[in-house]
Motif scaffolding. Sequence first.
Motif, short mmCIF file in Angstrom:
data_model
loop_
_atom_site.label_atom_id
_atom_site.label_comp_id
_atom_site.label_asym_id
_atom_site.label_seq_id
_atom_site.Cartn_x
_atom_site.Cartn_y
_atom_site.Cartn_z
N PHE A 137 41.15 45.73 47.64
CA PHE A 137 42.16 45.13 47.00
C PHE A 137 41.62 44.12 45.93
N ILE A 138 41.02 43.33 46.19
CA ILE A 138 40.22 42.13 45.19
C ILE A 138 39.38 42.93 44.23
N GLY A 139 38.65 43.71 44.52
CA GLY A 139 37.77 44.36 43.32
C GLY A 139 38.76 44.98 42.54
N GLY A 140 39.76 45.95 42.90
CA GLY A 140 40.67 46.60 41.97
C GLY A 140 41.27 45.69 41.13
N GLY A 141 41.67 44.43 41.67
CA GLY A 141 42.32 43.35 41.02
C GLY A 141 41.52 43.10 39.70
N HIS A 142 40.32 42.64 40.19
CA HIS A 142 39.40 42.23 38.97
C HIS A 142 39.46 43.33 37.81
N ILE A 143 39.54 44.59 37.98
CA ILE A 143 39.67 45.40 36.82
C ILE A 143 41.17 45.40 36.03
N ILE A 144 42.16 45.40 36.82
CA ILE A 144 43.40 45.21 36.20
C ILE A 144 43.57 43.98 35.53
N SER A 145 42.93 43.07 35.97
CA SER A 145 43.26 41.57 35.23
C SER A 145 42.54 41.66 34.16
N LEU A 146 41.21 42.17 34.04
CA LEU A 146 40.49 42.54 32.90
C LEU A 146 41.42 43.07 31.65
N LEU A 147 42.23 43.74 31.78
CA LEU A 147 42.59 44.78 31.02
C LEU A 147 44.17 44.37 30.66
N THR A 148 44.93 43.69 31.38
CA THR A 148 46.31 43.22 31.18
C THR A 148 46.50 41.89 31.35
N PRO A 149 47.65 41.37 30.94
CA PRO A 149 47.95 40.00 31.36
C PRO A 149 48.21 39.60 32.66
N LEU A 150 48.15 40.49 33.71
CA LEU A 150 48.54 40.24 34.93
C LEU A 150 47.15 39.33 35.48
N SER A 151 47.96 38.43 36.22
CA SER A 151 46.75 37.69 37.08
C SER A 151 45.82 38.16 37.98
N GLN A 152 44.96 37.72 38.42
CA GLN A 152 44.34 38.17 39.80
C GLN A 152 45.16 38.54 40.79
N ALA A 369 45.44 43.33 55.33
CA ALA A 369 44.24 43.12 54.42
C ALA A 369 44.67 42.30 53.05
N TYR A 370 45.82 42.30 52.70
CA TYR A 370 46.04 41.39 51.30
C TYR A 370 46.10 40.10 51.93
N LEU A 371 46.61 39.46 52.97
CA LEU A 371 46.40 38.49 53.45
C LEU A 371 44.91 37.57 53.73
N LEU A 372 44.32 38.65 54.31
CA LEU A 372 42.87 38.21 54.69
C LEU A 372 41.95 38.00 53.45
N GLY A 373 42.27 38.94 52.34
CA GLY A 373 41.57 38.62 50.80
C GLY A 373 41.81 37.24 50.39
N SER A 374 43.04 36.73 50.56
CA SER A 374 43.16 35.47 50.09
C SER A 374 42.32 34.17 50.57
N PHE A 375 41.51 34.71 51.84
CA PHE A 375 40.71 33.58 52.17
C PHE A 375 39.00 34.00 51.75
N PHE A 376 39.19 34.99 51.24
CA PHE A 376 37.53 35.28 50.67
C PHE A 376 37.57 35.80 49.16
N PRO A 377 37.64 34.65 48.30
CA PRO A 377 37.39 35.29 46.91
C PRO A 377 36.55 36.06 46.38
N SER A 378 35.35 35.82 47.20
CA SER A 378 34.19 36.65 46.75
C SER A 378 33.94 38.00 47.52
N VAL A 379 34.08 39.11 46.58
CA VAL A 379 33.87 40.41 47.16
C VAL A 379 32.61 40.41 48.09
N LEU A 380 31.39 40.06 47.50
CA LEU A 380 30.26 40.00 48.23
C LEU A 380 30.23 39.35 49.40
#
Length: 473
Positions: A137-152, A369-380
Amino acid sequence: MQTIHLAILIGYLVVMLLIGAYFSRSSRVSTGDDFIFAGRALPRPVLIGTLLATWVGSGTIVGGANFAYNYGPLAAFLFSAATPLGIVVLYFAAAKIRALSTYTVPELLEARYGVGVRMLGAVVILLAYVGITAYQFIGGGHIISLLTPLSQTQATLLVAGVVTFLAVGGGLLSVAWTDAASALLIVVALLVSVPIVISQIGSPADYWDQLSASSQSLTGGLSTMQLLGYFLPLFLLILADQNLYQRLTAARDQGTARSSTAGFFFGAFVVMIPVGILASAASVLLPDLETGDTAVLSLASEGFVPTVIGGMVLAGALAFIVTTGTSFMLSVAGNVVYDFYVRHVSREVSDKARLKLHRLTVLGIAVLAYLLGSFFPSVLELQIHSYTIYGVAVTPAVLAVLFWPRVTKVGALASMVVGTAAVLIWEFALDKPHDWNSVLIALPLSVLALVAGSLTSRPPAVEPVPDDSANSR
């Protein structure tokens, strides 16, 4: 330029959603087996594509790119070598996996160790796979936020919605076919991009000369133990990844399972090598990126490759992230349905009820999964944590089922408990002494517990795992 990128990205998403809608029809997916195993009839080309796309997701395009951006191409190749090495092991185990035809890895564990080990394994897989889904979810958000006005945050929610729709709709049938198309798209885009990006720097020699001294070294400035700490979690996960096991089980027969693994082996190289080169080239062309997570994506979005190729890279990267996310959601939903509900609540579940239960479970996993991702901002960071938990707690016990007849229930339980406890203590109680990843401590302790527990307890009175000639379900 971004308009064309966005158009290609939207086009990809529309095609994926249409495929998902097509395969979600009741005539194609009417039972729980159809949902999780695609009717056990995937042909070889589709199986190769879905193996590759399942494994190469945000962890490679984003997490792997982060590693190459910071530590250089040679260290990145050593890190990613875990994938082909693991595939070699899978090649020799593929026919056995297809013959066993279990719904989940914990089901395989119960056949050898009993229900207690199955339940413990299911809990560990649930924790690890929800984490892996989160960083898709986080990685896909990086792509969308690069190309649109949407926040991460907004972009991550959008990706979560698309992934969930595809997983809830057609199950593995829709996921496998979108995987195959996505694999072709990203391979072509990455291979075409490498010479173009290198030419932006100059020649291959110029590219190499402009890398930092540490990035030119074999270890990228990391100590041997630190590099091994990145390598092992990836290697351990692929050896016993429930996702890959379920895909091999979905093959038409044992021969298709094994030959598809060989195709997966060669496909991995044509993704990992370009990502390592492109991300390290980004450290020269874009030295001030806020995070290495966007190294490959930024090359595509900032005009370092032709517009159409850049759009293909972005769409292909999103493709792998979406398909990997759907795969892990389907997989962990299988754990909830078969390892918990069917095993302990109601063994008599109709096909229609099982299908409904699968879909409701996928929705719940998406929220977690979405809730867990908020605690780990780095994908790596999230990637390594999730891989480690799975690798030290599940992989030794699974490999022992396949390759060591002397293993016992006591050994398996000891391995899982000791491995998990070692990760938690090293990471959180001790705060990673020497900056070593916990796998360096937890894996030896887990294997030692497996061997010691097995050798000091009564040998199992069960037959070995079926060989390649065993009948499939």
